[in-house]
Design a protein around this motif. Structure first.
Motif, PDB file in Angstrom:
ATOM      1  N   GLY A  35       0.830  -1.205   0.000  1.00  0.00           N
ATOM      2  CA  GLY A  35       0.000   0.000   0.000  1.00  0.00           C
ATOM      3  C   GLY A  35       0.861   1.250   0.000  1.00  0.00           C
ATOM      4  O   GLY A  35       0.608   2.204  -0.737  1.00  0.00           O
ATOM      5  N   LEU A  36       1.901   1.234   0.833  1.00  0.00           N
ATOM      6  CA  LEU A  36       2.844   2.353   0.877  1.00  0.00           C
ATOM      7  C   LEU A  36       3.529   2.531  -0.470  1.00  0.00           C
ATOM      8  O   LEU A  36       3.556   3.638  -1.031  1.00  0.00           O
ATOM      9  CB  LEU A  36       3.887   2.117   1.969  1.00  0.00           C
ATOM     10  N   ARG A  49       6.193  16.233  -4.681  1.00  0.00           N
ATOM     11  CA  ARG A  49       7.589  16.351  -4.232  1.00  0.00           C
ATOM     12  C   ARG A  49       7.731  16.234  -2.719  1.00  0.00           C
ATOM     13  O   ARG A  49       8.788  15.870  -2.216  1.00  0.00           O
ATOM     14  CB  ARG A  49       8.192  17.694  -4.680  1.00  0.00           C
ATOM     15  N   ARG A  50       6.667  16.583  -1.991  1.00  0.00           N
ATOM     16  CA  ARG A  50       6.675  16.476  -0.526  1.00  0.00           C
ATOM     17  C   ARG A  50       5.502  15.601  -0.120  1.00  0.00           C
ATOM     18  O   ARG A  50       4.386  15.810  -0.611  1.00  0.00           O
ATOM     19  CB  ARG A  50       6.547  17.852   0.120  1.00  0.00           C
ATOM     20  N   ILE A  51       5.772  14.661   0.771  1.00  0.00           N
ATOM     21  CA  ILE A  51       4.701  13.731   1.143  1.00  0.00           C
ATOM     22  C   ILE A  51       4.751  13.426   2.637  1.00  0.00           C
ATOM     23  O   ILE A  51       5.835  13.294   3.219  1.00  0.00           O
ATOM     24  CB  ILE A  51       4.767  12.443   0.293  1.00  0.00           C
ATOM     25  N   HIS A  52       3.580  13.373   3.215  1.00  0.00           N
ATOM     26  CA  HIS A  52       3.427  12.982   4.623  1.00  0.00           C
ATOM     27  C   HIS A  52       2.555  11.734   4.624  1.00  0.00           C
ATOM     28  O   HIS A  52       1.391  11.782   4.211  1.00  0.00           O
ATOM     29  CB  HIS A  52       2.769  14.096   5.435  1.00  0.00           C
ATOM     30  N   VAL A  53       3.117  10.618   5.063  1.00  0.00           N
ATOM     31  CA  VAL A  53       2.421   9.341   5.065  1.00  0.00           C
ATOM     32  C   VAL A  53       1.819   9.095   6.443  1.00  0.00           C
ATOM     33  O   VAL A  53       2.490   9.268   7.461  1.00  0.00           O
ATOM     34  CB  VAL A  53       3.386   8.191   4.686  1.00  0.00           C
ATOM     35  N   MET A  54       0.558   8.680   6.435  1.00  0.00           N
ATOM     36  CA  MET A  54      -0.123   8.291   7.663  1.00  0.00           C
ATOM     37  C   MET A  54      -0.537   6.832   7.501  1.00  0.00           C
ATOM     38  O   MET A  54      -1.323   6.514   6.602  1.00  0.00           O
ATOM     39  CB  MET A  54      -1.343   9.186   7.888  1.00  0.00           C
ATOM     40  N   MET A  55       0.032   5.969   8.347  1.00  0.00           N
ATOM     41  CA  MET A  55      -0.226   4.529   8.244  1.00  0.00           C
ATOM     42  C   MET A  55      -0.687   3.974   9.579  1.00  0.00           C
ATOM     43  O   MET A  55      -0.239   4.435  10.618  1.00  0.00           O
ATOM     44  CB  MET A  55       1.047   3.769   7.854  1.00  0.00           C
ATOM     45  N   PHE A  92       9.930  13.833   3.065  1.00  0.00           N
ATOM     46  CA  PHE A  92       9.125  12.663   3.430  1.00  0.00           C
ATOM     47  C   PHE A  92       9.000  12.609   4.944  1.00  0.00           C
ATOM     48  O   PHE A  92      10.000  12.698   5.655  1.00  0.00           O
ATOM     49  CB  PHE A  92       9.790  11.371   2.942  1.00  0.00           C
ATOM     50  N   THR A  93       7.779  12.504   5.415  1.00  0.00           N
ATOM     51  CA  THR A  93       7.532  12.240   6.828  1.00  0.00           C
ATOM     52  C   THR A  93       6.514  11.115   6.915  1.00  0.00           C
ATOM     53  O   THR A  93       5.736  10.885   5.979  1.00  0.00           O
ATOM     54  CB  THR A  93       6.997  13.487   7.564  1.00  0.00           C
ATOM     55  N   CYS A  94       6.536  10.432   8.035  1.00  0.00           N
ATOM     56  CA  CYS A  94       5.658   9.278   8.207  1.00  0.00           C
ATOM     57  C   CYS A  94       5.217   9.210   9.662  1.00  0.00           C
ATOM     58  O   CYS A  94       6.036   9.397  10.560  1.00  0.00           O
ATOM     59  CB  CYS A  94       6.419   8.016   7.813  1.00  0.00           C
ATOM     60  N   GLU A  95       3.944   8.950   9.861  1.00  0.00           N
ATOM     61  CA  GLU A  95       3.456   8.821  11.232  1.00  0.00           C
ATOM     62  C   GLU A  95       2.480   7.656  11.340  1.00  0.00           C
ATOM     63  O   GLU A  95       1.776   7.321  10.387  1.00  0.00           O
ATOM     64  CB  GLU A  95       2.793  10.115  11.717  1.00  0.00           C
ATOM     65  N   HIS A  96       2.467   7.055  12.521  1.00  0.00           N
ATOM     66  CA  HIS A  96       1.508   6.002  12.820  1.00  0.00           C
ATOM     67  C   HIS A  96       0.214   6.652  13.281  1.00  0.00           C
ATOM     68  O   HIS A  96       0.232   7.576  14.096  1.00  0.00           O
ATOM     69  CB  HIS A  96       2.056   5.079  13.924  1.00  0.00           C
ATOM     70  N   VAL A  97      -0.907   6.201  12.713  1.00  0.00           N
ATOM     71  CA  VAL A  97      -2.219   6.694  13.121  1.00  0.00           C
ATOM     72  C   VAL A  97      -3.100   5.497  13.469  1.00  0.00           C
ATOM     73  O   VAL A  97      -2.885   4.393  12.971  1.00  0.00           O
ATOM     74  CB  VAL A  97      -2.895   7.539  12.006  1.00  0.00           C
TER      75      VAL A  97
END
Length: 123
Positions: A35-36, A49-55, A92-97
């Motif tokens: 999925g990612l 170009r800039r992405i914040h992922v919430m997984m 790129f940033t990533c956080e657990h939700v």
């Protein structure tokens, strides 16, 4: 059967794209990585170009941050693929939700898993 789902939105919440990807029978962690990866590929295709992922996968988020090592052999190639894609973004940033904040992606993954099961039954 397994499936992966992703949702891409603008920072103000407007939809950009979404996807439901049927997968061969596999683990939840493989589906989370796919999925990612599929979301990152679509973001690249759209010129993001800039992405914040919430997984909602704590394992994947912690592996991406370096907090957890990638011990499972079947996840290493996916981790490497995701890392290569991540490096192509300016930011790129990533956080657990919690799962409740990821409902649409989970719904798409469920639809993809259903399609995967139907495809398996036809074989």
């Amino acid at each position: 059967p397994a499936g992966a789902g992703f949702v891409l939105e603008t920072p103000d919440g407007r939809p950009l794209a979404e996807g439901a990807v049927p997968l061969e029978p596999n683990t939840v962690n493989v589906a989370e990585y796919r999925g990612l990866i599929d979301g990152l590929l679509e973001a690249q295709r759209l010129g993001v170009r800039r992405i914040h992922v919430m997984m909602d996968s704590q394992l994947v988020v912690r592996q991406l941050s370096g907090e957890y090592r990638v011990k499972a052999e079947n996840l290493r190639p996916l981790y490497q693929w995701a890392s290569k894609l991540i490096s192509s973004f300016d930011e790129f940033t990533c956080e657990h939700v919690p799962r409740e904040k990821n409902e649409r992606a989970d719904e798409l993954a469920g639809q993809a898993a259903k399609r995967s099961k139907e495809q398996q039954n036809r074989k």
